[in-house]
Design a protein around this motif. Structure first.
Motif, PDB file in Angstrom:
ATOM      1  N   ARG A   1     -16.903  -5.957  47.989  1.00 45.65           N
ATOM      2  CA  ARG A   1     -15.734  -5.186  48.405  1.00 45.65           C
ATOM      3  C   ARG A   1     -14.906  -4.851  47.173  1.00 45.65           C
ATOM      4  NH1 ARG A   1     -18.011  -4.191  52.186  1.00 45.65           N
ATOM      5  NH2 ARG A   1     -17.513  -4.388  54.383  1.00 45.65           N
ATOM      6  N   ARG A   2     -14.993  -3.613  46.754  1.00 38.37           N
ATOM      7  CA  ARG A   2     -14.265  -3.123  45.601  1.00 38.37           C
ATOM      8  C   ARG A   2     -13.431  -1.915  46.004  1.00 38.37           C
ATOM      9  NH1 ARG A   2     -14.010  -6.843  41.627  1.00 38.37           N
ATOM     10  NH2 ARG A   2     -15.800  -6.949  40.252  1.00 38.37           N
TER      11      ARG A   2
ATOM     12  N   GLU B   1     -17.222   1.207  43.042  1.00 41.55           N
ATOM     13  CA  GLU B   1     -18.043   0.061  43.413  1.00 41.55           C
ATOM     14  C   GLU B   1     -18.779  -0.486  42.199  1.00 41.55           C
ATOM     15  OE1 GLU B   1     -20.649   1.715  46.332  1.00 41.55           O
ATOM     16  OE2 GLU B   1     -21.933   2.708  44.851  1.00 41.55           O
TER      17      GLU B   1
END
Length: 574
Positions: free
Chosen positions: A232-233, A272
């Motif tokens: 999770r970016r 990401e």
């Protein structure tokens, strides 16, 4: 601060009865009340007046529990999640706060007995994720006060809102079990609806002269884009960012209550790092043309919730981080105003690996914003004397290590200002001039940083020795190297499954028979065995380079003077 009484009290102690065909949750902390019966066949619920009589053939298992977290529905079964152990960790505005020590999943899946084989297999795959969910860390709750709201937001609640059940007062984005409570809400089970947050809660009490000062630090993790470090970016298209955490520092003394709120969160556009077994995967900006719109949505939301916003960007100016920082700065051009500002501070270039005292350079650049936007101050009668009008939003890449060092510096400066305002400190007095208070404050922020880091990356925060001891140490640098390697292993071989479990708990992935589903991937057999030597080899190689880096840094620590201006390209551990 005044006590916020709710119309209906939550049950704080319950007895769980396990019958062959049902569970019964019986309140035991007051006069005779209705018990909750849950079918083990389909998870249906109803209130009953008493517990079924036992006989020699039907002897139930009985245990004490401390709250119902909620229920999840999978393909055929439902799963009730309860708190089986707790610990009182302090008080928030005069109300006891508890940390969840253990959760238990109670399956209500007898209907699986008549389900097709394929459905049973898929149910089994999904239910395995609930075993991961039982290990969720950093969960806190209170039976009396709304932990999802800061002191200022709670003070500003209207009287009618304060009489609502706690779950109805709650801020949904900080309510960890928001999705899991839906079934209980539908069944109108208010006394069983226990709001839970994920984050951190620490406090200490210290004497300054004749005065006793209470300091509390609480973190609230947002659930909108919850997850693990590499999985999770950045932000989603709506502007919700990964690892968004609201941190509130509260000081109480002689009836006065003062609160200061900060926030951290990932760089707010779509980007990401795809896990590919490399130590530091490349940063990839996704749909670059959408970045200005996503950034605008993110800051409009912050502006609405907190007032003015100063974004402090700590990432490197060059390399992969530099591309993210450049895109962030250019996207901010569309939202610049008197109330939304952006400041870049290259932490690694200015502070290097050891000279974190140079954060004073950053403080000089943000002090005007802090003076203008202030903090909450309530007097002995709970009347507002001052309010916080804006927040500082800090980010690095992970929003863990550099961010925690920076936020602890800001928290220290603000606490000194608050103590001067209340009259505890003189004009030139600082926290450092009180050794016991200083030590407790450092430990408070170090523990806070470790908690947030463990939830997102799986390890304590890097650079934590500076926060804990006020200086970098050889032991701390070596520990950082080991933790960085552990992060690498977890990112590549563990966090994917953990991410699946988080998505299931938060309702980001909803299981239904009608949708096309692929069960979560499970490595096994030869593939699993093949992964271990590969991971071990990479970890050993990484350890070698960490040792070499340690020798270099140890040499730096021995120098009396150093300009500390690194270009940030020598191997970022974040």
């Amino acid at each position: 601060m005044e006590r916020a009484d709710t119309g209906q009290k939550l049950y704080s102690r319950l007895r769980q009865w396990d019958f062959p065909d049902k569970y019964v949750i019986e309140p035991t902390d007051g006069p005779c009340r209705s018990s909750l019966e849950i079918s083990r066949v389909d998870g249906s619920m109803q209130l009953i007046d008493g517990v079924t009589e036992c006989n020699s053939i039907r002897v139930p298992k009985i245990q004490t529990i401390f709250g119902v977290v909620g229920m999840l529905k999978l393909l055929a079964g439902s799963y009730l999640i309860v708190i089986t152990d707790r610990e009182c960790v302090g008080s928030y505005l005069g109300h006891p706060i508890y940390k969840v020590l253990s959760l238990k999943v109670l399956p209500c899946d007898h209907s699986l007995r008549t389900s097709p084989a394929e459905q049973k297999k898929m149910e089994s795959e999904f239910s395995r994720l609930l075993n991961v969910a039982e290990k969720s860390s950093g969960l806190y709750f209170s039976y009396e006060v709304n932990l999802t709201l800061s002191a200022q937001r709670m003070h500003d609640l209207g009287q009618e809102s304060k009489l609502l059940p706690l779950w109805r007062q709650a801020e949904p984005r900080f309510l960890w079990n928001n999705y899991m409570l839906e079934v209980l809400i539908d069944n109108k089970l208010d006394p069983f609806l226990l709001p839970v947050i994920q984050g951190s809660f620490h406090s200490f009490q210290a004497a300054i002269g004749k005065e006793i000062v209470d300091v509390t630090l609480i973190a609230r993790r947002c659930t909108r884009r919850n997850g693990t470090r590499m999985w999770r970016r950045g932000a989603d298209p709506d502007g919700y960012v990964a690892n968004f955490v609201e941190t509130e520092q509260i000081v109480q003394m002689n009836g006065f209550t003062s609160s200061f709120v900060q926030a951290r969160g990932s760089i707010p556009f779509l980007w990401e790092q795809v896990v590919d077994l490399t130590y530091k995967p490349k940063f990839e900006i996704v749909r670059s043309e959408e970045a200005p719109r996503v950034v605008e949505r993110h800051f409009l939301d912050l502006r609405k919730r907190y007032g003015s916003v100063l974004a402090v960007d700590l990432v490197n100016k060059h390399g992969g981080e530099g591309r993210l920082s450049e895109k962030f700065a250019s996207s901010m051009q569309h939202v610049f105003s008197d109330d939304v500002k952006y400041l870049h501070f290259d932490f690694h270039k200015i502070c290097g690996h050891v000279h974190f005292e140079r954060l004073s350079i950053l403080y000089e650049q943000i002090v005007d914003f802090l003076d203008k936007n202030g903090y909450l101050l309530l007097n002995e009668n709970g009347e507002k004397m001052k309010e916080q009008l804006g927040i500082i939003r800090t980010n690095c890449i992970d929003c863990l290590d550099r961010t925690n060092v920076t936020q602890s510096m800001i928290g220290r400066k603000m606490l000194e200002i608050q103590l001067r305002r209340i009259g505890v400190f003189g004009a030139e007095e600082t926290i450092s001039s009180h050794p016991n208070f200083d030590e407790s404050f450092k430990i408070l922020w170090a523990n806070h940083g470790d908690d947030i880091s463990i939830q997102y990356s799986g390890t304590p925060a890097l650079k934590g020795d500076f926060v804990r001891f006020g200086q970098r140490t050889v032991q701390g640098i070596l520990k950082d190297g080991c933790n960085a390697l552990v992060r690498y292993y977890l990112n590549n071989f563990v966090d994917g499954t953990k991410q699946d479990a988080i998505d299931l708990l938060q309702g980001h992935y909803i299981v239904s028979i009608s949708r096309e589903m692929t069960p979560p991937s499970q490595k096994g057999g030869v593939e699993a065995l093949a992964s271990f030597p590969l991971a071990l080899s990479l970890v050993l190689i990484g350890f070698f380079f960490a040792t070499m880096s340690l020798r270099q840094v140890r040499g730096i620590c021995l120098l009396p003077k150093l300009d500390g201006h690194s270009d940030g390209s020598s191997g970022d551990l974040l």
